[in-house]
Design an enzyme around this catalytic site. Structure first.
Site: not given
Length: 481
Positions: A82-83, A107, A155, A285, A299, A325, A330, A334
């Site tokens: 449990h983190d 919690t 076009h 190139s 990119r 929930r 989870s 992340r």
């Protein structure tokens, strides 16, 4: 960074340090500590006497987690699986006076969800100034070239003339909508606050012996201490994952904008009319030394596709959350949420780089206009002849025949468009021979493009950027390879 383990290029290669640090382990765990501190401060303010001044002092002095503590928490997590509890234990060891009250009444989602919401807001605070600078630089480009006629394309076929600057306003307008959407999403982000295990605040009601007013005051106090304007009035154990959709939607939409921009510049580069910056020692190139590949815009297009796809993660996750929930949100969150912001960060940094140095080739643009303009000028020629007393129908037939002859030269023989020469050599058109240069002036074919551009930049763009003037810079942005 280990060379023996995979590392995401988003953080290791492309994204800024500023954005990467927001989603780093140190920032995540240090933010958890900040949340525990502010919970304790609020609980003490609202009347929980069990929290001592020394406990709060110790927590304040150890908000930034150390490498050794991160390692200790990882070892603890391997045992307890449990983190959050692993970090509660480690923080308690560091702050012994606070050990018994850390996480009191809370919690796990008190720290995990509130921290995520803080990260979302902070990440937008990195992105928005970058977007502002893209818009500002592209607006300067638009004004510089507002009068330069260029062949329009529909076009991807030759169409009526526009101007280089007017075309840029089409990109800018979409970026302005992205700015509006991102600011709106950023300002809509609230905190989950202190809601307990299923959102009922039962644990806090117990802490304050059934005093509902104190529980509400606690919620409000924590939110104010953390610098937020509002708290979500109701939650389950987590804040609604629909919020993630609202947060990621503007980023996905930005991806559509940047992809279109990148594609347009890539096409223009092929036409040799407009190019992205090309560094003096850059190689296009490994085999073809003459090439100037539009690698920045490639990119942009590549990462834009990735960014757009991440929205589906949020949509699918929100749709399958059961009752108060489940935990199937989870792992994917992340990955997808940091990826979305890191990708958007890279896109905007790249866009700043591109829009700071776009290169325009007026002579190439002029030559392409010259090749197409005679055909576009046929209506002007007809109207001029009618003013001299000719029949429109007769003139239309004369110019139609000459146009087909010129088109055959271009398409079948690979020659230049010689329509105007044919007009000059046809006795029928002698009444307007002296007017042909004026009839073929490209600036008369662009309509209100220059005026539209100037009004748009001076009014719409200026108004949108006014609140962000302090963020506008002239600094250059260097890109990684």
């Amino acid at each position: 960074m280990s060379n023996d383990k995979y590392s995401t290029p988003l953080s290791s290669r492309y994204a800024s340090e500023e954005m990467s640090s927001i989603f780093s382990l140190r920032n995540r765990f240090s933010t958890w500590r900040k949340l525990w501190l502010n919970l304790a401060i609020a609980e003490k303010q609202v009347g929980l006497d069990v929290i001592s001044d020394e406990a709060i002092t110790q927590m304040k002095n150890h908000l930034t987690i150390t490498d050794e503590e991160i390692e200790a928490a990882a070892k603890e997590e391997a045992i307890v699986r449990h983190d959050v509890m692993a970090h509660v234990h480690v923080f308690g060891n560091t702050c012994p006076e606070a050990a018994k009250i850390i996480h009191l009444g809370a919690t796990s989602c008190y720290v995990t969800d509130n921290a995520d919401l803080i990260f979302l807001r902070d990440a937008y605070d990195v992105l928005i100034p970058k977007l502002v600078n893209v818009i500002d630089r592209l607006s300067k480009f638009a004004m510089e070239y507002k009068d330069l006629p260029v062949l329009g394309w529909t076009h991807f076929q030759p169409a009526q003339l526009t101007t280089v600057g007017k075309r840029a306003t089409l990109w800018i307008q979409e970026l302005l909508w992205d700015l509006r959407n991102m600011v709106r999403a950023r300002n809509d982000i609230g905190l989950r606050g202190v809601k307990g295990t299923t959102g009922t605040q039962a644990s806090f009601l117990s802490l304050f012996h059934g005093d509902h007013d104190k529980v509400e005051l606690l919620d409000e106090t924590v939110v104010k201490l953390l610098g937020f304007e509002h708290v979500y009035p109701v939650t389950g154990q987590t804040y609604s994952r629909k919020i993630d959709i609202d947060v990621l939607s503007p980023l996905a939409s930005l991806g559509a904008t940047t992809h279109k921009f990148g594609t347009d510049i890539r096409l223009l580069a092929n036409l040799k009319e407009v190019e992205e910056p090309f560094e003096k020692s850059q190689i296009g190139s490994s085999a073809m030394a003459y090439k100037r590949n539009p690698m920045r815009c490639e990119r942009v297009c590549s990462l834009s596709r990735h960014l757009g796809g991440l929205l589906n993660d949020a949509i699918q996750t929100a749709s399958v959350q059961w009752f108060e929930r489940t935990l199937d949100d989870s792992a994917i969150r992340r990955i997808s949420i940091p990826s979305a912001f890191l990708t958007a960060d890279i896109l905007l940094s790249t866009m700043i780089n591109i829009t700071s140095g776009l290169v325009v080739y007026p002579k190439v643009i002029e030559r392409r206009i010259a090749a197409e303009l005679p055909f576009m000028a046929t209506e002007n020629i007809i109207m001029a002849m009618v003013e001299k007393g000719a029949s429109r129908q007769d003139c239309h037939e004369e110019i139609r025949v000459l146009s087909h002859q010129a088109s055959a030269v271009v398409k079948q023989e690979g020659g230049d468009n010689d329509l105007i020469e044919r007009v000059k050599n046809t006795e029928y058109f002698k009444p307007i021979w002296g007017e042909l240069d004026n009839l073929l002036d490209p600036s008369t074919f662009v309509g209100r493009a220059p005026q539209q551009t100037e009004k748009f930049v001076k009014n719409d763009v200026a108004k949108a950027l006014e609140p962000f003037k302090k963020h506008i810079t002239t600094e250059s942005v260097s890109l990684s390879v």
